[in-house]
Write a protein that holds these residues in place. Structure first.
Motif, PDB file in Angstrom:
ATOM      1  N   GLU A   1       0.813  -1.219   0.000  1.00  0.00           N
ATOM      2  CA  GLU A   1       0.000   0.000   0.000  1.00  0.00           C
ATOM      3  C   GLU A   1       0.847   1.269   0.000  1.00  0.00           C
ATOM      4  O   GLU A   1       0.301   2.386  -0.056  1.00  0.00           O
ATOM      5  CB  GLU A   1      -0.918   0.007   1.231  1.00  0.00           C
TER       6      GLU A   1
ATOM      7  N   ASP B   1       0.197   3.898  -2.870  1.00  0.00           N
ATOM      8  CA  ASP B   1      -1.110   4.545  -2.764  1.00  0.00           C
ATOM      9  C   ASP B   1      -1.160   5.476  -1.553  1.00  0.00           C
ATOM     10  O   ASP B   1      -1.764   6.563  -1.630  1.00  0.00           O
ATOM     11  CB  ASP B   1      -2.218   3.493  -2.670  1.00  0.00           C
TER      12      ASP B   1
ATOM     13  N   ASN C   1       0.667   8.717  -2.262  1.00  0.00           N
ATOM     14  CA  ASN C   1      -0.152   9.555  -3.145  1.00  0.00           C
ATOM     15  C   ASN C   1      -1.327  10.189  -2.398  1.00  0.00           C
ATOM     16  O   ASN C   1      -1.719  11.327  -2.682  1.00  0.00           O
ATOM     17  CB  ASN C   1      -0.670   8.735  -4.329  1.00  0.00           C
ATOM     18  N   LYS C   2      -1.896   9.472  -1.435  1.00  0.00           N
ATOM     19  CA  LYS C   2      -2.983  10.035  -0.618  1.00  0.00           C
ATOM     20  C   LYS C   2      -2.474  11.237   0.178  1.00  0.00           C
ATOM     21  O   LYS C   2      -3.157  12.260   0.279  1.00  0.00           O
ATOM     22  CB  LYS C   2      -3.525   8.967   0.335  1.00  0.00           C
TER      23      LYS C   2
END
Length: 280
Positions: free
Chosen positions: A256, A259, A262-263
């Protein structure tokens, strides 16, 4: 070579390679015992000419050359095996036990055990194998790692990360995540706010400013029932200080990571962050 029952063979291509398949060879296939590059004033080239030229050719000298190579190769193998043994986790555990035995006469056993729990003993290898063999092994290891990754589902991804104008390349998941988290805190984003994205379980902290791992571990560590120092980015330069507290972020990163980074960048665009996954 075996078809003609010859103990020596020569392959001429981009370099000259000498193979041995005589009585001293215990391997199933012929052994590569010499590489000679086409370079001016090469000592290996001079030795090759001396061994194989018609004027100075000698079976004894050739077999002596093979025997000397096999001796050095055997010694190199033994060195590599010993280095691997010395740098193993088991050997490092034995080192701690030796330290305890050395101190046991003057210091209480429980005190020694408690002190050793706060000490990381790491034995690293300084041994550098022969360049050609080493490069071959590195390539083989990379192929095996990629294959294992495909078969086991493990992720060996590397990332290029830019944040706040700083860039780092080919970071693994752990280093990528800590780089982003630490730069975000330095930028002024509170760990409490970051917890909304990472989850609270990814953090531990103490209610005091600490400048070292040792100082951090002497305090009451919050947000964890059992503290395992190996699961946190808690080295002196990895601790994060914010508004009178000292935080450590988890080093247990999974698939993860990309991701999650990027969050964070999406939530805080002023970080001017970018992450790019490198091809294996």
């Amino acid at each position: 070579m075996r078809q003609f029952k010859l103990p020596f063979g020569i392959l001429i291509g981009p370099e000259i390679q000498v193979f041995y398949d005589g009585p001293l060879n215990e391997q199933e296939n012929a052994m590569l015992i010499g590489r000679i590059k086409f370079e001016k004033d090469s000592k290996d080239g001079e030795e090759f000419v001396s061994l194989f030229s018609k004027e100075s050719f000698s079976h004894d000298a050739l077999h002596g050359f093979a025997a000397e190579f096999l001796k050095k190769n055997h010694q190199k193998t033994k060195i590599e095996e010993l280095v691997k043994r010395i740098t193993s986790d088991d050997f490092q555990d034995q080192t701690k036990e030796l330290i305890k035995q050395h101190l046991i006469q003057e210091i209480d056993s429980e005190v020694i055990d408690a002190a050793l729990e706060k000490v990381k003993i790491e034995i690293r290898s300084l041994y550098i194998p022969d360049t050609a063999d080493y490069q071959v092994k590195l390539r083989e290891k990379a192929v095996e790692q990629r294959q294992a990754s495909r078969e086991s589902g493990r992720d060996y991804s590397k990332f290029d990360v830019t944040i706040n104008g700083k860039s780092k390349v080919k970071l693994n998941k752990r280093d990528s995540m800590h780089f982003v988290i630490s730069e975000s805190v330095y930028f002024g984003i509170s760990p409490e706010d970051l917890m909304n994205l990472t989850g609270r379980k990814a953090w531990i902290w103490v209610n005091k400013v600490c400048h070292s791992k040792q100082e951090f571990e002497l305090e009451e560590i919050r947000n964890v029932k059992i503290y395992d120092s190996t699961r946190w980015s808690n080295e002196d330069d990895a601790l994060l200080i914010y508004e009178g507290k000292t935080y450590a972020f988890t080093n247990q990163q999974g698939k993860e990571t990309y991701d999650l980074v990027n969050k964070i960048f999406h939530q805080y665009p002023d970080l001017k962050g970018k992450i790019k996954k490198k091809e294996s």
